[in-house]
Design a protein around this motif. Structure first.
Motif, PDB file in Angstrom:
ATOM      1  N   TRP A  19      62.554  59.733 -73.853  1.00 11.32           N
ATOM      2  CA  TRP A  19      63.277  60.620 -74.623  1.00 11.32           C
ATOM      3  C   TRP A  19      64.370  59.914 -75.451  1.00 11.32           C
ATOM      4  CZ3 TRP A  19      68.728  60.924 -73.903  1.00 11.32           C
ATOM      5  CH2 TRP A  19      69.542  61.987 -74.356  1.00 11.32           C
ATOM      6  N   ALA A  20      64.560  58.746 -75.027  1.00 11.17           N
ATOM      7  CA  ALA A  20      65.438  57.610 -75.920  1.00 11.17           C
ATOM      8  C   ALA A  20      64.707  57.421 -77.117  1.00 11.17           C
ATOM      9  CB  ALA A  20      66.023  56.794 -74.994  1.00 11.17           C
ATOM     10  N   ALA A  21      63.375  57.151 -76.819  1.00  7.20           N
ATOM     11  CA  ALA A  21      62.549  56.453 -78.145  1.00  7.20           C
ATOM     12  C   ALA A  21      62.423  57.548 -79.206  1.00  7.20           C
ATOM     13  CB  ALA A  21      61.265  55.817 -77.359  1.00  7.20           C
ATOM     14  N   HIS A  53      58.550  51.339 -75.032  1.00  6.04           N
ATOM     15  CA  HIS A  53      58.184  49.973 -74.492  1.00  6.04           C
ATOM     16  C   HIS A  53      59.021  48.987 -75.332  1.00  6.04           C
ATOM     17  CE1 HIS A  53      55.190  46.496 -73.510  1.00  6.04           C
ATOM     18  NE2 HIS A  53      55.881  46.830 -72.357  1.00  6.04           N
ATOM     19  N   LYS A  54      59.003  48.994 -76.420  1.00  9.08           N
ATOM     20  CA  LYS A  54      59.709  48.128 -77.465  1.00  9.08           C
ATOM     21  C   LYS A  54      61.320  48.166 -76.959  1.00  9.08           C
ATOM     22  CE  LYS A  54      60.049  46.735 -82.022  1.00  9.08           C
ATOM     23  NZ  LYS A  54      59.146  45.903 -82.554  1.00  9.08           N
ATOM     24  N   GLN A  55      61.796  49.115 -76.660  1.00  8.64           N
ATOM     25  CA  GLN A  55      63.200  49.263 -76.396  1.00  8.64           C
ATOM     26  C   GLN A  55      63.637  48.674 -74.932  1.00  8.64           C
ATOM     27  OE1 GLN A  55      64.302  53.455 -76.794  1.00  8.64           O
ATOM     28  NE2 GLN A  55      65.639  52.981 -78.436  1.00  8.64           N
ATOM     29  N   LEU A  58      63.547  44.997 -75.483  1.00  8.27           N
ATOM     30  CA  LEU A  58      64.551  44.596 -75.817  1.00  8.27           C
ATOM     31  C   LEU A  58      65.922  44.586 -75.010  1.00  8.27           C
ATOM     32  CD1 LEU A  58      64.801  46.129 -79.482  1.00  8.27           C
ATOM     33  CD2 LEU A  58      64.619  43.665 -78.976  1.00  8.27           C
ATOM     34  N   ILE A  59      65.972  45.696 -74.106  1.00  2.00           N
ATOM     35  CA  ILE A  59      66.975  45.864 -73.072  1.00  2.00           C
ATOM     36  C   ILE A  59      66.769  44.585 -71.779  1.00  2.00           C
ATOM     37  CG2 ILE A  59      67.883  47.421 -71.154  1.00  2.00           C
ATOM     38  CD1 ILE A  59      67.253  49.614 -73.138  1.00  2.00           C
ATOM     39  N   TYR A  60      65.673  44.565 -71.694  1.00  2.00           N
ATOM     40  CA  TYR A  60      65.400  43.531 -70.611  1.00  2.00           C
ATOM     41  C   TYR A  60      65.788  42.114 -70.909  1.00  2.00           C
ATOM     42  CZ  TYR A  60      63.061  40.615 -66.979  1.00  2.00           C
ATOM     43  OH  TYR A  60      62.793  39.572 -66.224  1.00  2.00           O
ATOM     44  N   ALA A  61      65.403  41.882 -72.115  1.00  2.00           N
ATOM     45  CA  ALA A  61      65.828  40.623 -72.814  1.00  2.00           C
ATOM     46  C   ALA A  61      67.439  40.425 -72.794  1.00  2.00           C
ATOM     47  CB  ALA A  61      65.346  40.373 -74.199  1.00  2.00           C
ATOM     48  N   MET A  62      68.144  41.507 -73.350  1.00  2.00           N
ATOM     49  CA  MET A  62      69.653  41.447 -73.369  1.00  2.00           C
ATOM     50  C   MET A  62      70.230  41.130 -71.835  1.00  2.00           C
ATOM     51  SD  MET A  62      70.819  44.396 -75.972  1.00  2.00           S
ATOM     52  CE  MET A  62      70.200  45.585 -75.227  1.00  2.00           C
ATOM     53  N   LEU A  63      69.517  41.790 -70.896  1.00  2.51           N
ATOM     54  CA  LEU A  63      70.159  41.994 -69.704  1.00  2.51           C
ATOM     55  C   LEU A  63      70.024  40.357 -68.815  1.00  2.51           C
ATOM     56  CD1 LEU A  63      69.445  45.507 -68.268  1.00  2.51           C
ATOM     57  CD2 LEU A  63      71.594  44.474 -68.860  1.00  2.51           C
ATOM     58  N   LYS A  65      68.967  37.387 -70.614  1.00  6.06           N
ATOM     59  CA  LYS A  65      69.599  36.583 -71.279  1.00  6.06           C
ATOM     60  C   LYS A  65      70.933  36.307 -71.566  1.00  6.06           C
ATOM     61  CE  LYS A  65      65.072  35.507 -72.848  1.00  6.06           C
ATOM     62  NZ  LYS A  65      63.951  35.701 -74.009  1.00  6.06           N
ATOM     63  N   GLY A  66      71.703  37.637 -71.402  1.00  9.35           N
ATOM     64  CA  GLY A  66      72.849  37.967 -71.747  1.00  9.35           C
ATOM     65  C   GLY A  66      73.321  37.760 -73.203  1.00  9.35           C
ATOM     66  N   GLY A  67      72.331  38.159 -74.009  1.00  8.34           N
ATOM     67  CA  GLY A  67      72.780  38.261 -75.500  1.00  8.34           C
ATOM     68  C   GLY A  67      72.970  39.774 -75.851  1.00  8.34           C
ATOM     69  N   GLU A  68      73.453  39.935 -77.153  1.00  6.39           N
ATOM     70  CA  GLU A  68      73.986  40.872 -77.609  1.00  6.39           C
ATOM     71  C   GLU A  68      72.766  41.426 -78.476  1.00  6.39           C
ATOM     72  OE1 GLU A  68      77.589  41.106 -79.527  1.00  6.39           O
ATOM     73  OE2 GLU A  68      78.739  40.438 -77.708  1.00  6.39           O
ATOM     74  N   TYR A  69      72.756  42.971 -78.764  1.00  9.31           N
ATOM     75  CA  TYR A  69      71.674  43.258 -79.653  1.00  9.31           C
ATOM     76  C   TYR A  69      72.316  43.314 -81.230  1.00  9.31           C
ATOM     77  CZ  TYR A  69      68.761  46.881 -81.995  1.00  9.31           C
ATOM     78  OH  TYR A  69      67.920  47.365 -83.108  1.00  9.31           O
ATOM     79  N   ALA A  70      71.570  42.902 -82.025  1.00  6.69           N
ATOM     80  CA  ALA A  70      71.908  42.502 -83.440  1.00  6.69           C
ATOM     81  C   ALA A  70      71.112  43.569 -84.144  1.00  6.69           C
ATOM     82  CB  ALA A  70      71.663  41.107 -83.898  1.00  6.69           C
ATOM     83  N   ASP A  71      71.726  44.648 -84.504  1.00  2.71           N
ATOM     84  CA  ASP A  71      70.989  45.636 -85.345  1.00  2.71           C
ATOM     85  C   ASP A  71      70.615  45.151 -86.549  1.00  2.71           C
ATOM     86  OD1 ASP A  71      70.023  48.097 -85.659  1.00  2.71           O
ATOM     87  OD2 ASP A  71      71.709  48.953 -86.489  1.00  2.71           O
TER      88      ASP A  71
END
Length: 107
Positions: A19-21, A53-55, A58-63, A65-71
């Motif tokens: 749904w989000a994708a 899956h791509k999203q 990205l979410i897993y990597a942010m959680l 590694k503690g990074g922020e999403y750079a749009d």
């Protein structure tokens, strides 16, 4: 060839990702541009799953590694895609013994 869709024990979670994708269709982000390109290559259901899956990655990597999403904007994604396509085309031409020459653009 693929058979049936894979069975998931927790189908509700996967539906939320899908749904989000599917909302990426009207997005002007790099993910939206990627989703549109996936839709052009495959049917919509598989494109939605691939974008979800791509999203999720990205979410897993942010959680973790503690990074922020750079749009990244859609224009940046399209420019990078064009550069990649031209580079691949030049490599293919070189492999066939040809040379790729850029045409002059008229203003």
């Amino acid at each position: 060839m693929r058979g049936k869709t894979k069975y998931y024990a927790n189908r509700g979670r996967h539906k939320r990702y899908d749904w989000a994708a599917s909302g990426l269709r009207s997005s002007k982000s790099a993910l939206g541009a990627c989703f549109k390109r996936l839709c052009a290559r495959m049917d919509k259901a598989r494109a939605v799953t691939a974008a979800a899956h791509k999203q999720a990655r990205l979410i897993y990597a942010m959680l973790t590694k503690g990074g922020e999403y750079a749009d990244q904007r859609q224009e940046n994604y399209e420019e990078r895609y064009r550069e990649r396509a031209v580079r691949q085309l030049a490599q293919r031409a070189e492999k066939l013994g040809m040379k790729l020459v850029a045409a002059e653009q008229s203003a």
